[in-house]
Design an enzyme around this catalytic site. Structure first.
Site, PDB file in Angstrom:
ATOM      1  N   CYS A  56       0.832  -1.211   0.000  1.00 52.32           N
ATOM      2  CA  CYS A  56       0.000   0.000   0.000  1.00 52.32           C
ATOM      3  C   CYS A  56       0.865   1.259   0.000  1.00 52.32           C
ATOM      4  O   CYS A  56       0.656   2.171  -0.793  1.00 52.32           O
ATOM      5  CB  CYS A  56      -0.921  -0.019   1.220  1.00 52.32           C
ATOM      6  SG  CYS A  56      -1.825   1.505   1.451  1.00 52.32           S
TER       7      CYS A  56
ATOM      8  N   CYS B  68      -1.555   1.621  -3.096  1.00 48.39           N
ATOM      9  CA  CYS B  68      -2.543   2.698  -2.952  1.00 48.39           C
ATOM     10  C   CYS B  68      -1.938   4.106  -2.926  1.00 48.39           C
ATOM     11  O   CYS B  68      -2.390   4.995  -3.645  1.00 48.39           O
ATOM     12  CB  CYS B  68      -3.330   2.535  -1.657  1.00 48.39           C
ATOM     13  SG  CYS B  68      -3.475   0.865  -1.043  1.00 48.39           S
TER      14      CYS B  68
ATOM     15  N   TYR C  65      -8.588  -3.357 -11.901  1.00 45.43           N
ATOM     16  CA  TYR C  65      -8.523  -1.947 -11.504  1.00 45.43           C
ATOM     17  C   TYR C  65      -7.130  -1.358 -11.666  1.00 45.43           C
ATOM     18  O   TYR C  65      -6.989  -0.192 -12.010  1.00 45.43           O
ATOM     19  CB  TYR C  65      -9.106  -1.743 -10.101  1.00 45.43           C
ATOM     20  CG  TYR C  65      -8.213  -2.118  -8.943  1.00 45.43           C
ATOM     21  CD1 TYR C  65      -7.434  -1.163  -8.311  1.00 45.43           C
ATOM     22  CD2 TYR C  65      -8.165  -3.424  -8.456  1.00 45.43           C
ATOM     23  CE1 TYR C  65      -6.622  -1.498  -7.235  1.00 45.43           C
ATOM     24  CE2 TYR C  65      -7.359  -3.766  -7.390  1.00 45.43           C
ATOM     25  CZ  TYR C  65      -6.582  -2.795  -6.783  1.00 45.43           C
ATOM     26  OH  TYR C  65      -5.776  -3.125  -5.723  1.00 45.43           O
TER      27      TYR C  65
ATOM     28  N   GLU D 252      -6.485   1.895 -13.878  1.00 43.58           N
ATOM     29  CA  GLU D 252      -5.963   3.095 -13.211  1.00 43.58           C
ATOM     30  C   GLU D 252      -4.680   3.580 -13.889  1.00 43.58           C
ATOM     31  O   GLU D 252      -4.507   4.785 -14.117  1.00 43.58           O
ATOM     32  CB  GLU D 252      -5.709   2.798 -11.732  1.00 43.58           C
ATOM     33  CG  GLU D 252      -7.004   2.652 -10.949  1.00 43.58           C
ATOM     34  CD  GLU D 252      -6.821   2.219  -9.508  1.00 43.58           C
ATOM     35  OE1 GLU D 252      -7.758   2.403  -8.722  1.00 43.58           O
ATOM     36  OE2 GLU D 252      -5.760   1.682  -9.154  1.00 43.58           O
TER      37      GLU D 252
ATOM     38  N   THR E 107      -6.421  -2.698   1.263  1.00 46.89           N
ATOM     39  CA  THR E 107      -5.726  -2.275   2.471  1.00 46.89           C
ATOM     40  C   THR E 107      -6.615  -2.241   3.722  1.00 46.89           C
ATOM     41  O   THR E 107      -6.249  -2.813   4.754  1.00 46.89           O
ATOM     42  CB  THR E 107      -5.050  -0.915   2.225  1.00 46.89           C
ATOM     43  OG1 THR E 107      -3.894  -1.169   1.438  1.00 46.89           O
ATOM     44  CG2 THR E 107      -4.646  -0.220   3.504  1.00 46.89           C
TER      45      THR E 107
ATOM     46  N   HIS F  27     -27.783  20.179  -2.441  1.00 48.32           N
ATOM     47  CA  HIS F  27     -27.742  20.729  -3.788  1.00 48.32           C
ATOM     48  C   HIS F  27     -26.718  21.853  -3.900  1.00 48.32           C
ATOM     49  O   HIS F  27     -26.597  22.633  -2.957  1.00 48.32           O
ATOM     50  CB  HIS F  27     -29.138  21.254  -4.128  1.00 48.32           C
ATOM     51  CG  HIS F  27     -29.260  21.766  -5.515  1.00 48.32           C
ATOM     52  ND1 HIS F  27     -29.255  20.929  -6.614  1.00 48.32           N
ATOM     53  CD2 HIS F  27     -29.378  23.036  -5.987  1.00 48.32           C
ATOM     54  CE1 HIS F  27     -29.362  21.669  -7.709  1.00 48.32           C
ATOM     55  NE2 HIS F  27     -29.442  22.943  -7.356  1.00 48.32           N
TER      56      HIS F  27
ATOM     57  N   GLU G  12     -26.488  14.062  -4.812  1.00 49.81           N
ATOM     58  CA  GLU G  12     -27.897  14.293  -4.482  1.00 49.81           C
ATOM     59  C   GLU G  12     -28.812  13.371  -5.272  1.00 49.81           C
ATOM     60  O   GLU G  12     -29.929  13.069  -4.862  1.00 49.81           O
ATOM     61  CB  GLU G  12     -28.287  15.761  -4.680  1.00 49.81           C
ATOM     62  CG  GLU G  12     -28.335  16.238  -6.111  1.00 49.81           C
ATOM     63  CD  GLU G  12     -28.722  17.718  -6.216  1.00 49.81           C
ATOM     64  OE1 GLU G  12     -29.795  18.088  -5.734  1.00 49.81           O
ATOM     65  OE2 GLU G  12     -27.925  18.498  -6.779  1.00 49.81           O
TER      66      GLU G  12
HETATM   67  C1  LIG Z   1      -0.809  -0.901  -7.774  1.00 48.01           C
HETATM   68  C2  LIG Z   1      -1.691  -1.212  -6.589  1.00 48.01           C
HETATM   69  C3  LIG Z   1      -2.658  -0.325  -6.203  1.00 48.01           C
HETATM   70  C4  LIG Z   1      -3.470  -0.597  -5.114  1.00 48.01           C
HETATM   71  N1  LIG Z   1      -4.429   0.308  -4.783  1.00 48.01           N
HETATM   72  C5  LIG Z   1      -5.228   0.071  -3.718  1.00 48.01           C
HETATM   73  C6  LIG Z   1      -6.209   1.023  -3.319  1.00 48.01           C
HETATM   74  O1  LIG Z   1      -6.365   2.072  -3.959  1.00 48.01           O
HETATM   75  N2  LIG Z   1      -6.957   0.765  -2.232  1.00 48.01           N
HETATM   76  C7  LIG Z   1      -6.805  -0.401  -1.508  1.00 48.01           C
HETATM   77  O2  LIG Z   1      -7.506  -0.581  -0.513  1.00 48.01           O
HETATM   78  N3  LIG Z   1      -5.888  -1.331  -1.866  1.00 48.01           N
HETATM   79  C8  LIG Z   1      -5.101  -1.117  -2.948  1.00 48.01           C
HETATM   80  N4  LIG Z   1      -4.150  -2.043  -3.299  1.00 48.01           N
HETATM   81  C9  LIG Z   1      -4.081  -3.309  -2.538  1.00 48.01           C
HETATM   82  C10 LIG Z   1      -3.322  -3.127  -1.231  1.00 48.01           C
HETATM   83  O3  LIG Z   1      -2.060  -2.573  -1.484  1.00 48.01           O
HETATM   84  C11 LIG Z   1      -3.188  -4.479  -0.541  1.00 48.01           C
HETATM   85  O4  LIG Z   1      -4.470  -5.046  -0.402  1.00 48.01           O
HETATM   86  C12 LIG Z   1      -2.560  -4.352   0.839  1.00 48.01           C
HETATM   87  O5  LIG Z   1      -1.288  -3.762   0.761  1.00 48.01           O
HETATM   88  C13 LIG Z   1      -2.470  -5.733   1.478  1.00 48.01           C
HETATM   89  O6  LIG Z   1      -1.781  -5.648   2.709  1.00 48.01           O
HETATM   90  P1  LIG Z   1      -1.006  -6.920   3.264  1.00 48.01           P
HETATM   91  O7  LIG Z   1      -0.555  -6.565   4.624  1.00 48.01           O
HETATM   92  O8  LIG Z   1      -1.817  -8.134   3.084  1.00 48.01           O
HETATM   93  O9  LIG Z   1       0.234  -7.113   2.279  1.00 48.01           O
HETATM   94  P2  LIG Z   1       1.350  -6.112   1.804  1.00 48.01           P
HETATM   95  O10 LIG Z   1       0.983  -4.703   2.042  1.00 48.01           O
HETATM   96  O11 LIG Z   1       1.686  -6.536   0.426  1.00 48.01           O
HETATM   97  O12 LIG Z   1       2.561  -6.423   2.775  1.00 48.01           O
HETATM   98  C14 LIG Z   1       3.260  -7.630   2.731  1.00 48.01           C
HETATM   99  C15 LIG Z   1       4.674  -7.347   3.180  1.00 48.01           C
HETATM  100  O13 LIG Z   1       5.327  -8.580   3.450  1.00 48.01           O
HETATM  101  C16 LIG Z   1       6.663  -8.481   3.026  1.00 48.01           C
HETATM  102  N5  LIG Z   1       7.118  -9.857   2.859  1.00 48.01           N
HETATM  103  C17 LIG Z   1       6.715 -10.762   1.946  1.00 48.01           C
HETATM  104  N6  LIG Z   1       7.293 -11.950   2.180  1.00 48.01           N
HETATM  105  C18 LIG Z   1       8.088 -11.780   3.255  1.00 48.01           C
HETATM  106  C19 LIG Z   1       8.934 -12.647   3.995  1.00 48.01           C
HETATM  107  N7  LIG Z   1       9.030 -13.948   3.694  1.00 48.01           N
HETATM  108  N8  LIG Z   1       9.615 -12.147   5.031  1.00 48.01           N
HETATM  109  C20 LIG Z   1       9.520 -10.854   5.383  1.00 48.01           C
HETATM  110  N9  LIG Z   1       8.718  -9.983   4.728  1.00 48.01           N
HETATM  111  C21 LIG Z   1       8.001 -10.447   3.688  1.00 48.01           C
HETATM  112  C22 LIG Z   1       6.581  -7.668   1.753  1.00 48.01           C
HETATM  113  O14 LIG Z   1       7.811  -7.054   1.450  1.00 48.01           O
HETATM  114  C23 LIG Z   1       5.511  -6.655   2.110  1.00 48.01           C
HETATM  115  O15 LIG Z   1       6.049  -5.475   2.658  1.00 48.01           O
HETATM  116  C24 LIG Z   1      -3.304  -1.796  -4.375  1.00 48.01           C
HETATM  117  C25 LIG Z   1      -2.311  -2.704  -4.747  1.00 48.01           C
HETATM  118  C26 LIG Z   1      -1.511  -2.425  -5.843  1.00 48.01           C
HETATM  119  C27 LIG Z   1      -0.449  -3.413  -6.244  1.00 48.01           C
END
Ligand SMILES: Cc1cc2nc3c(=O)[nH]c(=O)nc-3n(C[C@H](O)[C@H](O)[C@H](O)COP(=O)(O)OP(=O)(O)OC[C@H]3O[C@@H](n4cnc5c(N)ncnc54)[C@H](O)[C@@H]3O)c2cc1C
Length: 460
Positions: A43, A48, A179, A183, A312, A437, A442
């Site tokens: 995110c 995001c 999306y 986007e 997120t 309005h 609305e």
């Molecule tokens: C381009 C894009 C746009 C997006 N836009 C939106 C939006 O507008 N609104 C919205 O709600 N969501 C959006 N999302 C989705 C959102 O980013 C994810 O749903 C959210 O980040 C999921 O959170 P998470 O904690 O599951 O995983 P992540 O945020 O992906 O975090 C996982 C973390 O784990 C780490 N990791 C992975 N494996 C290991 C390991 N073995 N050891 C240590 N660390 C590790 C990674 O480096 C990462 O930092 C978007 C995603 C993308 C790709």
């Protein structure tokens, strides 16, 4: 002394992991969190936040164009991609530091390392160190997936690289209809690139309301984005500093960049999951129950790695619920119904609840209320755009079960409409609400005439 080094080991410092770690620590747990890339996760680093900053940047062009109708004369506007990327990177670094500080303040020990499971209670770091944990939370998120192997696939970039391009590509081909593809099409087009969006399905944004999909596509095309459906990229060939992109239709286009936004796969590989007994669900994510517990009693998983609703706020809510359940003495299941979502396309889409097609499949009677109109702002600017507002109503109970908006501010509208939909508001409740309005929203409370089914109207 405890047989464990920590009460909770969190693998992954993204939206879900950071929240879970902080709340568990506040509940008194000894927490360690490993992040292999950047705190804040997708995110903050490549999802995001940076995406929305790029969306904002891309929208100035339309604002500059629209200003003339309101009496403004502007000089020649120029855009500098490296400035945008540098400023975006600065903001991400600030956010990452803020996450770091918040976790440290809560007492969480942060390890900058990849972490995997050695067994159900043992986590191994990249340097070989092993820690024993009473509970393990896996929140490793997802990674872009590229689909079928095609010649030249190695030249394609994903959204990860799109955020770090050294220069704005003049011509971009984007493969995908979800999306993220839509986007980025809007971002690149708004910043001045020629954009071709190619998608194998019959229309973009599968899973969204069909009328929304149709409406958005028409508006994107009006704004100069070429949308080709029922087609795929078949080969990418370097050709003197750019690429010749061959489609499955046999046609070619020339592009400076080819981006694939063809879905994301949960990060479950080489994690030691199988060895620890953690089962994978049919959708490729870690299988969990309503409390995010995996098939192993002390191992939980939240966020995109579970492939439930990949957003997120959902990952955050799941992480918080996990911490409350395991360390707060308050078992909390996350309700995944009526999650509002937006597409920050041009124009924007905001939606919550059932689509018309879903409602017709699930309900005995579905009523549709719909407004399509030129927004007030477009009258003087002359912009060729139309707002779509659609309510899907259970015809027997009068409950509003879906709300779909295409147009400026759609995401903000959907967030507020989601409260009403979540509360089970009826169409009569919407009608009893006074209009504000002049706004786009609305129309949500002034639509009185039922509309023909979109599916029927489209067929006629
Ligand atoms: C381009 C894009 C746009 C997006 N836009 C939106 C939006 O507008 N609104 C919205 O709600 N969501 C959006 N999302 C989705 C959102 O980013 C994810 O749903 C959210 O980040 C999921 O959170 P998470 O904690 O599951 O995983 P992540 O945020 O992906 O975090 C996982 C973390 O784990 C780490 N990791 C992975 N494996 C290991 C390991 N073995 N050891 C240590 N660390 C590790 C990674 O480096 C990462 O930092 C978007 C995603 C993308 C790709």
């Amino acid at each position: 002394m405890s047989e464990y080094d920590v009460d909770l080991f969190v693998i992954g410092g993204g939206s879900g992991g950071v929240r879970a770690a902080r709340i568990a620590a506040q509940h008194g747990a000894r927490v360690m969190l490993a992040e292999e890339y950047r705190l804040g996760g997708t995110c903050v680093s490549r999802g995001c936040v940076p995406k929305t900053l790029l969306v904002y940047a891309s929208r100035f062009r339309a604002e500059f164009d629209d200003a003339a109708g309101y009496g403004w004369t502007l000089g020649h506007a120029t855009f500098d991609w490296p400035t945008l990327i540098a400023n975006k990177d600065r903001e991400i670094a600030r956010l990452e530091a803020a996450y770091h500080a918040t976790l440290e303040k809560a007492g969480v020990t942060i390890v900058k390392s990849r972490a995997t499971l050695a067994d159900a209670h043992c986590v191994q770091l990249a340097n070989g160190d092993r820690l024993r944990a009473a509970y393990v939370l896996i929140c490793t998120g997802g990674t872009p997936s590229y689909g079928d192997q095609i010649p030249g696939l190695e030249h394609a970039i994903s959204s990860n690289e799109a955020f770090q391009l050294p220069e704005l590509p003049r011509r971009v081909v984007i493969q995908g209809g979800g999306y993220i593809a839509v986007e980025f099409a809007g971002i690149f087009a708004g910043l001045g690139s020629q954009v071709t969006l190619v998608y194998r399905g019959e229309n973009i944004l599968r899973g969204f309301d069909d009328e929304v999909r149709q409406h958005l596509r028409a508006d994107m095309e009006k704004h100069g984005i070429r949308v080709i459906t029922g087609c795929k990229v078949a080969a990418i060939e370097p050709a003197g500093g750019h690429f010749s992109v061959r489609f499955s239709s046999g046609n070619h286009v020339t592009a400076d960049r080819v981006m694939f936004a063809t879905g994301r796969a949960p990060n479950v590989t080489a994690m030691g999951l199988k060895e620890a007994g953690v089962e994978i669900a049919k959708n490729g994510g870690i299988a969990v129950d309503e409390y995010s517990r995996t098939s192993v009693e002390n191992i939980y998983a939240v966020g995109d790695v579970t492939n439930r609703v990949n957003l997120t706020p959902v990952a955050i809510r799941e992480g918080h619920a996990f911490a409350d359940t395991v360390f707060g003495g308050k078992p909390t299941a996350v309700d995944h119904a009526n999650v509002p979502t937006a597409v920050f396309s041009d124009p924007e889409v905001g939606t919550v609840g059932l689509t018309e097609t879903q409602a017709r499949a699930q309900l005995a009677q579905t009523d549709i209320y719909k407004a399509m109109f030129k927004p007030l702002k477009a009258t003087l600017s002359g912009r060729d755009t139309t707002v779509l507002i659609k309510l899907v109503v259970d015809g027997l109970s009068d409950q509003v079960v879906g709300c779909h908006v295409v147009g400026e501010g759609a995401a903000e509208i959907a967030q507020v409409a989601a409260i009403a939909v979540k509360m089970g508001a009826s169409k009569a409740d919407f009608d009893a609400t006074m209009a504000l309005h002049p706004t786009t929203a609305e129309e949500l409370v002034t639509m009185r005439q039922k509309s023909a089914s979109y599916a029927r109207a489209a067929a006629e």
